[in-house]
Design a protein around this motif. Structure first.
Motif, PDB file in Angstrom:
ATOM      1  N   VAL A 172      18.164 -10.613 -14.020  1.00 25.77           N
ATOM      2  CA  VAL A 172      18.665  -9.258 -14.484  1.00 25.77           C
ATOM      3  C   VAL A 172      19.939  -9.260 -15.458  1.00 25.77           C
ATOM      4  CG1 VAL A 172      19.856  -7.077 -13.882  1.00 25.77           C
ATOM      5  CG2 VAL A 172      17.619  -8.018 -12.297  1.00 25.77           C
ATOM      6  N   TYR A 186       9.138   2.643 -13.349  1.00 29.04           N
ATOM      7  CA  TYR A 186       9.504   1.679 -12.327  1.00 29.04           C
ATOM      8  C   TYR A 186      10.681   0.913 -12.534  1.00 29.04           C
ATOM      9  CZ  TYR A 186      10.067  -1.337  -8.553  1.00 29.04           C
ATOM     10  OH  TYR A 186      10.164  -2.158  -7.269  1.00 29.04           O
ATOM     11  N   PHE A 187      11.627   0.607 -11.475  1.00 29.75           N
ATOM     12  CA  PHE A 187      12.657  -0.326 -11.615  1.00 29.75           C
ATOM     13  C   PHE A 187      13.270  -0.717 -10.116  1.00 29.75           C
ATOM     14  CE2 PHE A 187      14.724   3.822 -12.386  1.00 29.75           C
ATOM     15  CZ  PHE A 187      15.637   3.777 -11.565  1.00 29.75           C
ATOM     16  N   ASN A 188      13.600  -1.986 -10.212  1.00 32.06           N
ATOM     17  CA  ASN A 188      13.962  -2.349  -8.689  1.00 32.06           C
ATOM     18  C   ASN A 188      15.762  -1.973  -8.553  1.00 32.06           C
ATOM     19  OD1 ASN A 188      14.994  -4.244 -10.218  1.00 32.06           O
ATOM     20  ND2 ASN A 188      14.034  -6.007  -9.475  1.00 32.06           N
ATOM     21  N   SER A 189      16.216  -2.265  -7.393  1.00 27.32           N
ATOM     22  CA  SER A 189      17.507  -1.943  -7.256  1.00 27.32           C
ATOM     23  C   SER A 189      18.395  -2.847  -8.158  1.00 27.32           C
ATOM     24  CB  SER A 189      17.841  -2.234  -5.793  1.00 27.32           C
ATOM     25  OG  SER A 189      17.609  -3.504  -5.503  1.00 27.32           O
ATOM     26  N   SER A 190      18.284  -4.005  -8.606  1.00 25.09           N
ATOM     27  CA  SER A 190      19.021  -4.762  -9.202  1.00 25.09           C
ATOM     28  C   SER A 190      19.163  -3.994 -10.665  1.00 25.09           C
ATOM     29  CB  SER A 190      18.569  -6.304  -9.261  1.00 25.09           C
ATOM     30  OG  SER A 190      18.711  -6.947  -8.356  1.00 25.09           O
ATOM     31  N   SER A 191      17.906  -3.527 -11.175  1.00 23.45           N
ATOM     32  CA  SER A 191      17.946  -2.788 -12.460  1.00 23.45           C
ATOM     33  C   SER A 191      18.642  -1.573 -12.261  1.00 23.45           C
ATOM     34  CB  SER A 191      16.307  -2.726 -12.902  1.00 23.45           C
ATOM     35  OG  SER A 191      15.845  -3.821 -12.997  1.00 23.45           O
ATOM     36  N   ARG A 221       7.426  -7.562 -16.675  1.00 23.68           N
ATOM     37  CA  ARG A 221       8.636  -7.348 -15.966  1.00 23.68           C
ATOM     38  C   ARG A 221       9.904  -6.740 -16.256  1.00 23.68           C
ATOM     39  NH1 ARG A 221       7.472 -10.227 -11.056  1.00 23.68           N
ATOM     40  NH2 ARG A 221       9.720 -10.271 -10.587  1.00 23.68           N
ATOM     41  N   THR A 222       9.969  -6.663 -17.844  1.00 19.93           N
ATOM     42  CA  THR A 222      10.937  -6.297 -18.324  1.00 19.93           C
ATOM     43  C   THR A 222      10.717  -5.103 -19.286  1.00 19.93           C
ATOM     44  OG1 THR A 222      10.900  -7.857 -20.302  1.00 19.93           O
ATOM     45  CG2 THR A 222      12.254  -8.352 -18.264  1.00 19.93           C
ATOM     46  N   GLU A 255       8.685  -0.939 -17.258  1.00 17.82           N
ATOM     47  CA  GLU A 255       9.155  -1.122 -15.988  1.00 17.82           C
ATOM     48  C   GLU A 255      10.326  -2.096 -16.088  1.00 17.82           C
ATOM     49  OE1 GLU A 255       5.913  -2.155 -13.656  1.00 17.82           O
ATOM     50  OE2 GLU A 255       4.853  -0.369 -13.854  1.00 17.82           O
ATOM     51  N   SER A 256      11.158  -2.037 -15.049  1.00 25.79           N
ATOM     52  CA  SER A 256      12.086  -3.140 -15.024  1.00 25.79           C
ATOM     53  C   SER A 256      12.357  -3.840 -13.908  1.00 25.79           C
ATOM     54  CB  SER A 256      13.398  -2.423 -15.701  1.00 25.79           C
ATOM     55  OG  SER A 256      14.462  -3.127 -15.563  1.00 25.79           O
ATOM     56  N   TYR A 257      11.982  -5.149 -13.661  1.00 28.21           N
ATOM     57  CA  TYR A 257      12.137  -5.893 -12.489  1.00 28.21           C
ATOM     58  C   TYR A 257      12.155  -7.319 -12.950  1.00 28.21           C
ATOM     59  CZ  TYR A 257       6.916  -5.531 -12.229  1.00 28.21           C
ATOM     60  OH  TYR A 257       5.767  -5.690 -12.369  1.00 28.21           O
TER      61      TYR A 257
END
Length: 132
Positions: free
Chosen positions: A35, A66-71, A11-12, A29-31
């Motif tokens: 955070v 890939y990364f999410n919006s917080s990342s 996840r990191t 990837e970052s989720y």
């Protein structure tokens, strides 16, 4: 501090900051679930490094798949730190690595690049994961 190394997890992202050589890299990837907990030490180390007045060039390779919006918000904070130091005349190059045919990540890179006036932004295509 000459370096910061954080191994990637599921996840990191992996963080490999060679401050002595001016080569910074994030991969994977970052989720993260937390955070702030993950990026806090990254921000602290980067701030300390950027406060140095040696003026040496900085090369940042962003190789996230890939990364999410917080990342994304955390990445923007990193890019703003780089932009601030580049504004003072320190050479900063950001290489945004994108897998071939990943238009979504390409567009995200282009969106980040729009906010960078002093950082040299480069897009680099890499083979898709699993490709030989």
């Amino acid at each position: 501090m000459d370096s910061l190394t954080i191994p990637a997890t599921g996840r990191t992202p992996g963080v490999s900051f060679d401050f002595a050589g001016g080569h910074l890299r994030m991969t994977g990837e970052s989720y993260p679930d937390d955070v702030a907990g993950f990026f806090g030490p990254v921000f602290d180390a980067l701030r300390g490094y950027l406060a140095r007045t040696d003026g040496a060039p900085i090369h940042f390779n962003m190789e996230l798949l890939y990364f999410n919006s917080s990342s994304a918000k955390a990445l923007m904070n990193i890019f703003q730190m780089l932009e601030t130091v580049a504004k003072t005349g320190r050479p900063v190059t950001l290489t945004w690595c994108v897998e071939e045919n990943d238009e979504a990540m390409r567009e995200l890179g282009e969106d980040f690049a729009e906010d960078l006036r002093h950082v040299v932004f480069r897009m680099r295509e890499i083979p898709a994961s699993g490709d030989p």
